[in-house]
Motif scaffolding. Structure first.
Motif, PDB file in Angstrom:
ATOM      1  N   MET A 197       0.840  -1.204   0.000  1.00  0.00           N
ATOM      2  CA  MET A 197       0.000   0.000   0.000  1.00  0.00           C
ATOM      3  C   MET A 197       0.881   1.262   0.000  1.00  0.00           C
ATOM      4  O   MET A 197       0.518   2.275  -0.582  1.00  0.00           O
ATOM      5  CB  MET A 197      -0.925  -0.040   1.224  1.00  0.00           C
ATOM      6  N   ASP A 198       2.029   1.185   0.621  1.00  0.00           N
ATOM      7  CA  ASP A 198       2.973   2.310   0.577  1.00  0.00           C
ATOM      8  C   ASP A 198       3.444   2.532  -0.864  1.00  0.00           C
ATOM      9  O   ASP A 198       3.459   3.662  -1.364  1.00  0.00           O
ATOM     10  CB  ASP A 198       4.170   2.010   1.494  1.00  0.00           C
ATOM     11  N   ALA A 199       3.815   1.438  -1.538  1.00  0.00           N
ATOM     12  CA  ALA A 199       4.299   1.561  -2.926  1.00  0.00           C
ATOM     13  C   ALA A 199       3.206   2.122  -3.835  1.00  0.00           C
ATOM     14  O   ALA A 199       3.473   2.969  -4.707  1.00  0.00           O
ATOM     15  CB  ALA A 199       4.777   0.199  -3.428  1.00  0.00           C
ATOM     16  N   SER A 201       0.784   4.091  -2.920  1.00  0.00           N
ATOM     17  CA  SER A 201       0.697   5.524  -2.606  1.00  0.00           C
ATOM     18  C   SER A 201       1.819   6.295  -3.302  1.00  0.00           C
ATOM     19  O   SER A 201       1.594   7.388  -3.833  1.00  0.00           O
ATOM     20  CB  SER A 201       0.797   5.759  -1.102  1.00  0.00           C
ATOM     21  N   HIS A 202       3.014   5.731  -3.302  1.00  0.00           N
ATOM     22  CA  HIS A 202       4.131   6.426  -3.970  1.00  0.00           C
ATOM     23  C   HIS A 202       3.820   6.667  -5.445  1.00  0.00           C
ATOM     24  O   HIS A 202       4.033   7.765  -5.970  1.00  0.00           O
ATOM     25  CB  HIS A 202       5.424   5.601  -3.858  1.00  0.00           C
ATOM     26  N   SER A 203       3.340   5.622  -6.122  1.00  0.00           N
ATOM     27  CA  SER A 203       3.110   5.787  -7.559  1.00  0.00           C
ATOM     28  C   SER A 203       2.033   6.843  -7.816  1.00  0.00           C
ATOM     29  O   SER A 203       2.181   7.695  -8.701  1.00  0.00           O
ATOM     30  CB  SER A 203       2.749   4.445  -8.214  1.00  0.00           C
ATOM     31  N   VAL A 264      -0.992  12.605   1.355  1.00  0.00           N
ATOM     32  CA  VAL A 264      -1.167  11.319   2.040  1.00  0.00           C
ATOM     33  C   VAL A 264       0.030  11.056   2.954  1.00  0.00           C
ATOM     34  O   VAL A 264      -0.122  10.685   4.124  1.00  0.00           O
ATOM     35  CB  VAL A 264      -1.345  10.182   1.004  1.00  0.00           C
ATOM     36  N   HIS A 265       1.219  11.275   2.424  1.00  0.00           N
ATOM     37  CA  HIS A 265       2.414  11.075   3.245  1.00  0.00           C
ATOM     38  C   HIS A 265       2.541  12.151   4.337  1.00  0.00           C
ATOM     39  O   HIS A 265       3.123  11.900   5.383  1.00  0.00           O
ATOM     40  CB  HIS A 265       3.671  11.028   2.372  1.00  0.00           C
ATOM     41  N   ALA A 266       1.992  13.325   4.070  1.00  0.00           N
ATOM     42  CA  ALA A 266       2.016  14.378   5.093  1.00  0.00           C
ATOM     43  C   ALA A 266       1.165  13.956   6.296  1.00  0.00           C
ATOM     44  O   ALA A 266       1.570  14.110   7.449  1.00  0.00           O
ATOM     45  CB  ALA A 266       1.508  15.688   4.511  1.00  0.00           C
ATOM     46  N   PRO A 278       1.863   1.412  11.336  1.00  0.00           N
ATOM     47  CA  PRO A 278       2.884   1.231  10.294  1.00  0.00           C
ATOM     48  C   PRO A 278       2.702   2.223   9.139  1.00  0.00           C
ATOM     49  O   PRO A 278       1.574   2.564   8.778  1.00  0.00           O
ATOM     50  CB  PRO A 278       2.661  -0.206   9.819  1.00  0.00           C
ATOM     51  N   HIS A 279       3.824   2.635   8.570  1.00  0.00           N
ATOM     52  CA  HIS A 279       3.816   3.675   7.538  1.00  0.00           C
ATOM     53  C   HIS A 279       2.881   3.342   6.363  1.00  0.00           C
ATOM     54  O   HIS A 279       2.064   4.169   5.952  1.00  0.00           O
ATOM     55  CB  HIS A 279       5.260   3.862   7.050  1.00  0.00           C
ATOM     56  N   GLY A 280       3.013   2.138   5.827  1.00  0.00           N
ATOM     57  CA  GLY A 280       2.197   1.763   4.659  1.00  0.00           C
ATOM     58  C   GLY A 280       0.718   1.747   4.992  1.00  0.00           C
ATOM     59  O   GLY A 280      -0.129   2.152   4.188  1.00  0.00           O
ATOM     60  N   SER A 282      -0.781   3.541   7.306  1.00  0.00           N
ATOM     61  CA  SER A 282      -1.317   4.898   7.481  1.00  0.00           C
ATOM     62  C   SER A 282      -1.522   5.582   6.128  1.00  0.00           C
ATOM     63  O   SER A 282      -2.474   6.337   5.957  1.00  0.00           O
ATOM     64  CB  SER A 282      -0.447   5.735   8.424  1.00  0.00           C
ATOM     65  N   ASN A 283      -0.674   5.273   5.149  1.00  0.00           N
ATOM     66  CA  ASN A 283      -0.935   5.805   3.804  1.00  0.00           C
ATOM     67  C   ASN A 283      -2.226   5.214   3.237  1.00  0.00           C
ATOM     68  O   ASN A 283      -3.030   5.917   2.619  1.00  0.00           O
ATOM     69  CB  ASN A 283       0.214   5.470   2.854  1.00  0.00           C
ATOM     70  N   GLY A 284      -2.381   3.917   3.464  1.00  0.00           N
ATOM     71  CA  GLY A 284      -3.562   3.221   2.950  1.00  0.00           C
ATOM     72  C   GLY A 284      -4.860   3.763   3.521  1.00  0.00           C
ATOM     73  O   GLY A 284      -5.923   3.666   2.898  1.00  0.00           O
TER      74      GLY A 284
HETATM   75 FE   LIG Z   1       6.171   5.951   1.825  1.00  0.00          FE
END
Ligand SMILES: [Fe+2]
Length: 388
Positions: A197-199, A201-203, A264-266, A278-280, A282-284
């Protein structure tokens, strides 16, 4: 006209199952030899046998091996300092980082200080803006998750107390990245889902970004297509799908290396240390709600993206729905937390989450539509209530 872009890459990227065995040849090709510090987490490398394997490969190569296996998720300034002290004391020549994003980030942070002195806090970008100058220790990064893309990026995120800070500069891009999907076969499905889910979000945060450009777009779109298509099989531990996800997360890392991330990352940067999420994950929690909001204002970009994903539509609303529902579908399939409410945090925290996210100006300024504090409140409220 092609808009200017500016990015760095590792000097070598080696991709393929079993490629860890090529480590000695890779070190030779980069001229690395001597005292090596393996930076890793507390458990995974040891219980899987990878720590012994890496140590043997390095010893056979003629290197003297030192091990720093103290990296925790969301590495702290204290951990970085311990790693730096060890590296300085034994006179390390290069670092091999084996682990997830936290381990690779820690290794990148550690790489600065033995040769520069000072503290990692001196390099917290949003506070000091201090550039990272050579020399730093070369880092060979071997990822064991498919999320952060840290093996190819210029970012290292370090935690101090309840806050996360970014250390940032081309100088800490790993000199080599070895992507061996066999390491992913040990990843539990839930951790896989969160990392992926982090990846994703990055894309998406790279594609919908004021700094998106002709080059970053290639990485962002290709990454998203691969990540969406292989998420479910990867979740079910299909090793071929996980290999694709490792590739997709690397491409997404290349994309954010040029553009950075956005709102989202903010928001995630605040809730991860504050509520220990976990980071991923929280982005999700925010990515689908955020996209629902911004894609409405970006019809052409949204249609272009879904066409690249293989859908045929010229309707902006439909295009937006396709993107949002494909993420929701993956969240539902993998059973990871859907909304902020599932975290059992009080509704009274929503305002502070929105405020912290909105005030992370370096990321919020990259949102490619005008976004107000009221918009962010709305996004956070919806991310709290969301049901699928
Ligand atoms: Fe990230």
């Amino acid at each position: 006209m092609i808009h200017r872009f500016d990015t760095g890459h590792p000097r070598k990227i080696i991709f393929g199952k079993g490629s860890i065995n090529l480590l000695p040849n890779i070190l030779d090709s980069l001229g690395l030899r001597g005292n090596v510090l393996i930076v890793t987490g507390m458990k995974f490398a040891r219980v899987t046998g990878y720590l012994d394997r890496l140590s043997s490969l390095l010893k056979d190569h003629g290197d003297t091996v030192f091990i720093f296996d103290k990296v925790e998720p969301n590495p702290s300034i204290e951990t970085i300092q311990k790693g730096v002290e060890l590296a300085a004391r034994v006179g390390v020549n290069f670092i091999v980082a084996f682990g997830g994003g936290s381990v690779i980030d820690a290794a990148k942070a550690i790489s600065i200080l033995p040769l520069q002195g000072g503290s990692i806090e001196d390099y917290f970008y949003d506070i000091t803006h201090r550039p990272i100058l050579p020399p730093t220790l070369p880092v060979v990064a071997i990822p064991t998750t498919c999320g952060t893309g840290s093996e190819v990026t210029k970012y290292a995120v370090i935690t101090k107390g309840l806050n996360k800070y970014t250390v940032l500069g081309d100088q800490i891009i790993p000199i080599a990245a070895i992507l061996d999907a066999e390491t992913l076969s040990y990843l539990p499905s839930e951790q896989f889902a969160i990392a992926a889910m982090d990846a994703i979000s990055h894309s998406l945060e790279s594609y919908f970004n004021n700094d998106s450009n002709i080059y970053s777009e290639v990485f962002a779109i290709t990454a998203l297509k691969i990540l969406l298509n292989n998420y479910m099989n990867g979740f079910n531990n299909d090793i071929e799908a996980r290999e694709e996800m490792l590739y997709g997360s690397m491409l997404a890392g290349m994309a954010i290396n040029m553009t950075g991330t956005t709102l989202v990352h903010a928001l995630s940067a605040y809730i991860t240390p504050r509520f220990n999420i976990p980071h991923g994950l929280s982005n999700g929690l925010f990515i689908d709600v955020y996209l629902k909001k911004i894609t409405k204002a970006l019809p052409e970009m949204t249609i272009k993206l879904v066409k690249n994903l293989g859908f045929t539509t010229d309707d902006p609303k439909e295009a937006s729905d396709i993107i949002v529902s494909s993420i929701k579908q993956l969240k539902k399939y993998s059973g990871i937390l859907i909304g902020l409410k599932d975290l059992n945090i009080s509704e009274t925290h929503l305002h502070e989450i929105a405020e912290a996210g909105y005030n992370f100006k370096r990321l919020v300024e990259k949102v490619p539509v005008k976004i107000t504090f009221e918009d962010v409140i709305e996004i956070v409220n919806e991310a709290y209530q969301i049901k699928i």
